[in-house]
Motif scaffolding. Structure first.
Motif, PDB file in Angstrom:
ATOM      1  N   ALA A  25      -3.887   2.902  -9.113  1.00 13.63           N
ATOM      2  CA  ALA A  25      -3.784   4.449  -9.220  1.00 13.63           C
ATOM      3  C   ALA A  25      -2.839   4.924  -7.895  1.00 13.63           C
ATOM      4  N   CYS A  26      -3.062   4.397  -6.924  1.00 16.60           N
ATOM      5  CA  CYS A  26      -2.416   4.979  -5.617  1.00 16.60           C
ATOM      6  C   CYS A  26      -0.786   4.612  -6.016  1.00 16.60           C
ATOM      7  N   GLU A  27      -0.433   3.576  -6.339  1.00 20.12           N
ATOM      8  CA  GLU A  27       0.896   3.049  -6.809  1.00 20.12           C
ATOM      9  C   GLU A  27       1.349   3.793  -7.792  1.00 20.12           C
ATOM     10  N   GLN A  28       0.877   4.161  -8.679  1.00 19.72           N
ATOM     11  CA  GLN A  28       1.205   5.169  -9.733  1.00 19.72           C
ATOM     12  C   GLN A  28       1.426   6.518  -9.118  1.00 19.72           C
ATOM     13  N   HIS A  29       0.559   7.238  -8.423  1.00 23.26           N
ATOM     14  CA  HIS A  29       0.721   8.297  -7.804  1.00 23.26           C
ATOM     15  C   HIS A  29       1.970   8.416  -7.020  1.00 23.26           C
ATOM     16  N   GLN A  30       1.970   7.176  -6.187  1.00 24.40           N
ATOM     17  CA  GLN A  30       2.743   7.443  -5.329  1.00 24.40           C
ATOM     18  C   GLN A  30       4.420   7.438  -5.790  1.00 24.40           C
TER      19      GLN A  30
ATOM     20  N   LEU B 134      -7.261  10.786  -0.330  1.00 27.89           N
ATOM     21  CA  LEU B 134      -7.675  11.769  -1.452  1.00 27.89           C
ATOM     22  C   LEU B 134      -7.436  13.118  -0.485  1.00 27.89           C
ATOM     23  N   ASP B 135      -7.633  13.076   0.826  1.00 26.02           N
ATOM     24  CA  ASP B 135      -7.355  14.202   1.691  1.00 26.02           C
ATOM     25  C   ASP B 135      -5.914  14.508   1.712  1.00 26.02           C
ATOM     26  N   TYR B 136      -5.173  13.654   1.872  1.00 29.93           N
ATOM     27  CA  TYR B 136      -3.991  13.817   1.974  1.00 29.93           C
ATOM     28  C   TYR B 136      -3.245  14.500   0.710  1.00 29.93           C
ATOM     29  N   VAL B 137      -3.470  13.649  -0.235  1.00 26.71           N
ATOM     30  CA  VAL B 137      -3.060  14.000  -1.785  1.00 26.71           C
ATOM     31  C   VAL B 137      -3.562  15.497  -1.927  1.00 26.71           C
ATOM     32  N   SER B 138      -4.844  15.912  -1.771  1.00 28.11           N
ATOM     33  CA  SER B 138      -5.144  17.098  -2.166  1.00 28.11           C
ATOM     34  C   SER B 138      -4.669  18.136  -1.453  1.00 28.11           C
ATOM     35  N   ARG B 139      -4.124  18.068  -0.214  1.00 32.12           N
ATOM     36  CA  ARG B 139      -3.368  19.032   0.288  1.00 32.12           C
ATOM     37  C   ARG B 139      -1.805  19.045   0.310  1.00 32.12           C
ATOM     38  N   ASP B 140      -1.626  18.218  -0.615  1.00 32.25           N
ATOM     39  CA  ASP B 140       0.018  18.003  -0.611  1.00 32.25           C
ATOM     40  C   ASP B 140       0.568  17.690   0.672  1.00 32.25           C
ATOM     41  N   SER B 141       0.095  16.702   1.463  1.00 27.75           N
ATOM     42  CA  SER B 141       0.798  16.380   2.431  1.00 27.75           C
ATOM     43  C   SER B 141       2.093  15.614   2.279  1.00 27.75           C
ATOM     44  N   ARG B 142       2.821  16.048   3.312  1.00 27.56           N
ATOM     45  CA  ARG B 142       4.282  15.133   3.247  1.00 27.56           C
ATOM     46  C   ARG B 142       4.228  13.713   3.394  1.00 27.56           C
ATOM     47  N   TYR B 143       2.992  13.311   4.065  1.00 29.56           N
ATOM     48  CA  TYR B 143       2.939  11.925   4.485  1.00 29.56           C
ATOM     49  C   TYR B 143       1.728  11.223   3.150  1.00 29.56           C
ATOM     50  N   ALA B 144       1.553  12.033   2.235  1.00 31.77           N
ATOM     51  CA  ALA B 144       0.701  11.350   1.236  1.00 31.77           C
ATOM     52  C   ALA B 144       1.354  10.168   0.542  1.00 31.77           C
ATOM     53  N   GLY B 145       2.462   9.823   0.509  1.00 33.74           N
ATOM     54  CA  GLY B 145       2.898   8.598   0.034  1.00 33.74           C
ATOM     55  C   GLY B 145       2.920   7.472   0.933  1.00 33.74           C
ATOM     56  N   ASP B 146       2.854   7.550   2.227  1.00 26.64           N
ATOM     57  CA  ASP B 146       2.693   6.882   3.092  1.00 26.64           C
ATOM     58  C   ASP B 146       1.201   6.213   3.242  1.00 26.64           C
ATOM     59  N   ILE B 147       0.165   7.033   3.254  1.00 27.54           N
ATOM     60  CA  ILE B 147      -1.177   6.867   3.227  1.00 27.54           C
ATOM     61  C   ILE B 147      -1.546   6.220   1.693  1.00 27.54           C
ATOM     62  N   LEU B 148      -0.907   6.559   0.668  1.00 27.89           N
ATOM     63  CA  LEU B 148      -1.089   6.012  -0.431  1.00 27.89           C
ATOM     64  C   LEU B 148      -0.495   4.526  -0.680  1.00 27.89           C
ATOM     65  N   GLN B 149       0.236   4.346   0.139  1.00 31.16           N
ATOM     66  CA  GLN B 149       0.847   2.906   0.220  1.00 31.16           C
ATOM     67  C   GLN B 149      -0.048   1.989   0.845  1.00 31.16           C
ATOM     68  N   GLN B 150      -0.741   2.629   2.101  1.00 30.32           N
ATOM     69  CA  GLN B 150      -1.855   1.713   2.699  1.00 30.32           C
ATOM     70  C   GLN B 150      -2.816   1.529   2.133  1.00 30.32           C
ATOM     71  N   CYS B 151      -3.249   2.605   1.279  1.00 30.79           N
ATOM     72  CA  CYS B 151      -4.283   2.586   0.482  1.00 30.79           C
ATOM     73  C   CYS B 151      -4.346   1.596  -0.539  1.00 30.79           C
ATOM     74  N   ALA B 152      -3.184   1.562  -1.363  1.00 30.04           N
ATOM     75  CA  ALA B 152      -3.159   0.378  -2.151  1.00 30.04           C
ATOM     76  C   ALA B 152      -3.140  -1.189  -1.517  1.00 30.04           C
ATOM     77  N   ARG B 153      -2.432  -1.103  -0.242  1.00 29.96           N
ATOM     78  CA  ARG B 153      -2.558  -2.402  -0.109  1.00 29.96           C
ATOM     79  C   ARG B 153      -3.796  -2.926   0.671  1.00 29.96           C
ATOM     80  N   ILE B 154      -4.756  -1.847   1.130  1.00 32.52           N
ATOM     81  CA  ILE B 154      -6.064  -2.376   1.517  1.00 32.52           C
ATOM     82  C   ILE B 154      -7.231  -2.237   0.399  1.00 32.52           C
ATOM     83  N   CYS B 155      -6.807  -1.793  -0.684  1.00 26.40           N
ATOM     84  CA  CYS B 155      -7.514  -2.064  -1.961  1.00 26.40           C
ATOM     85  C   CYS B 155      -7.471  -3.163  -2.381  1.00 26.40           C
TER      86      CYS B 155
END
Length: 75
Positions: free
Chosen positions: A68-73, A19-40
């Motif tokens: 949701a993480c996969e769709q956003h990614q 959420l923090d990465y996506v909300s600040r439009d970080s260039r690494y948001a895709g990476d963290i979303l991928q890990q988030c989906a895996r852990i979830c």
């Protein structure tokens, strides 16, 4: 239940980070979303092993978050 609780905590932490990465439009948001989906997904699978109603609800929430993480990614 200990592995389940640990995964719950990991899942909550990675979701907050995502959420923090996506909300600040970080260039690494895709990476963290991928890990988030895996852990979830891992958390959902672990919670699904238990019969308690709160575990089933947790599993459902984890799978929805992973989707949701996969769709956003991919957006």
């Amino acid at each position: 239940m200990v592995p389940c609780i640990r995964l719950d905590l990991d899942c909550a932490a990675i979701c907050k980070a995502a959420l923090d990465y996506v909300s600040r439009d970080s260039r690494y948001a895709g990476d963290i979303l991928q890990q988030c989906a895996r852990i979830c997904r891992a958390c959902g699978e672990e919670c699904n092993k238990h019969e308690a109603e709160h575990c089933k609800a947790c599993a459902e929430a984890c799978f929805k978050c992973a989707e949701a993480c996969e769709q956003h990614q991919s957006a």
